[in-house]
Design a protein around this motif. Structure first.
Motif, short mmCIF file in Angstrom:
data_model
loop_
_atom_site.label_atom_id
_atom_site.label_comp_id
_atom_site.label_asym_id
_atom_site.label_seq_id
_atom_site.Cartn_x
_atom_site.Cartn_y
_atom_site.Cartn_z
N CYS A 68 -6.62 -0.17 5.96
CA CYS A 68 -5.58 0.85 5.82
C CYS A 68 -5.78 1.96 6.86
O CYS A 68 -6.80 2.65 6.87
CB CYS A 68 -5.60 1.45 4.42
SG CYS A 68 -4.22 2.59 4.17
N PRO A 69 -4.80 2.13 7.76
CA PRO A 69 -4.94 3.14 8.82
C PRO A 69 -4.98 4.57 8.27
O PRO A 69 -5.58 5.45 8.87
CB PRO A 69 -3.72 2.91 9.71
CG PRO A 69 -2.77 2.10 8.91
CD PRO A 69 -3.55 1.37 7.87
N CYS B 16 0.09 3.60 3.52
CA CYS B 16 0.58 3.24 4.86
C CYS B 16 1.87 2.43 4.81
O CYS B 16 2.57 2.33 5.82
CB CYS B 16 -0.51 2.48 5.61
SG CYS B 16 -0.88 0.86 4.91
N HIS C 205 -7.80 -4.54 2.27
CA HIS C 205 -6.96 -3.56 2.95
C HIS C 205 -7.46 -2.15 2.65
O HIS C 205 -7.61 -1.34 3.56
CB HIS C 205 -5.50 -3.71 2.49
CG HIS C 205 -4.61 -2.64 3.04
ND1 HIS C 205 -4.09 -2.71 4.32
CD2 HIS C 205 -4.17 -1.47 2.51
CE1 HIS C 205 -3.37 -1.61 4.54
NE2 HIS C 205 -3.41 -0.85 3.46
N CYS D 70 0.84 -1.20 0.00
CA CYS D 70 0.00 0.00 0.00
C CYS D 70 0.88 1.26 0.00
O CYS D 70 1.71 1.42 0.89
CB CYS D 70 -0.91 -0.01 1.24
SG CYS D 70 -1.89 1.48 1.40
#
Ligand SMILES: [Zn+2]
Length: 155
Positions: free
Chosen positions: A135-136, A121, A130, A118
Motif C-alpha cells: 500500500c503506497p 489507496c 497489500h 483498500c
C-alpha cells in the motif's frame, strides 16, 4: 477423603510435581514449594499453549516460542501509556493473532457489504500482503519499521 486424595494426586501428576508420598518423605519449605509449583504450572500451560496454537490457523504468524505463561508478550512490552502507541499495539496484536479484519476478509465473509478494495489507496484488494508491503499510502509508516527490522532490532 478418597476423592480429595485422588484429585490431589491427579493435579500433582498433571503438572509433573512430586507425588504425595514423595512430598511426605521430604517436605519442601513453603518458599521452595511455591517456586516449584509456579514453575510447573507455567511450564505446563506454556507447552499446552504452544501445542494448541499450532492447530489454529489464525495464529500462524505468531511466534509462540517467545510466549511464556506469566510473561508479557514482546508486542505489549513496547506499548506505552501514550494512547496512539497503545492503539498501534492493539493493531499489531490483532495482526499477529489473525483477528485484524482487512477489507478483503470483511468482503469474503460479507460483513456489511464491504468493498475488498483498500480504502487508503483504492488501487487493489486490501489483503495482508497489500497492507504490510504494498500500500503506497502506508509507505512512510512502513519505512520507519523496515530499518529496525533490517538491522535485526524489530522492537
Ligand atoms: Zn492500499
Amino acid at each position: 477423603m478418597e476423592l480429595f486424595y485422588t484429585e490431589q494426586k491427579n493435579v500433582l501428576l498433571q503438572y509433573s510435581l512430586p507425588s504425595l508420598e514423595e512430598l511426605l518423605a521430604s517436605l519442601p519449605t513453603k518458599i521452595k514449594w511455591k517456586q516449584t509449583v509456579r514453575y510447573a504450572i507455567n511450564t505446563f500451560w506454556s507447552n499446552r499453549f504452544r501445542s494448541l496454537s499450532k492447530e489454529k490457523s489464525t495464529l500462524n504468524r505468531l511466534c509462540t516460542d517467545t510466549i511464556n505463561i506469566g510473561e508479557i508478550h514482546p508486542v505489549w512490552k513496547i506499548a506505552s501509556e501514550i494512547p496512539g502507541d497503545t492503539k498501534k499495539t492493539i493493531t499489531k496484536a490483532r495482526i499477529l493473532t489473525g483477528t485484524y479484519l482487512l477489507q478483503a476478509t470483511k468482503a469474503k465473509f460479507n460483513i456489511g457489504n464491504t468493498d475488498p478494495i483498500c480504502p487508503l489507496c483504492k488501487l487493489e484488494e486490501e489483503n495482508l500482503q497489500h497492507f504490510l508491503t504494498k500500500c503506497p499510502t502506508l509507505e512512510g509508516v512502513r519505512r520507519t519499521f523496515y530499518a529496525p527490522i533490517n538491522t535485526g532490532c524489530n522492537q
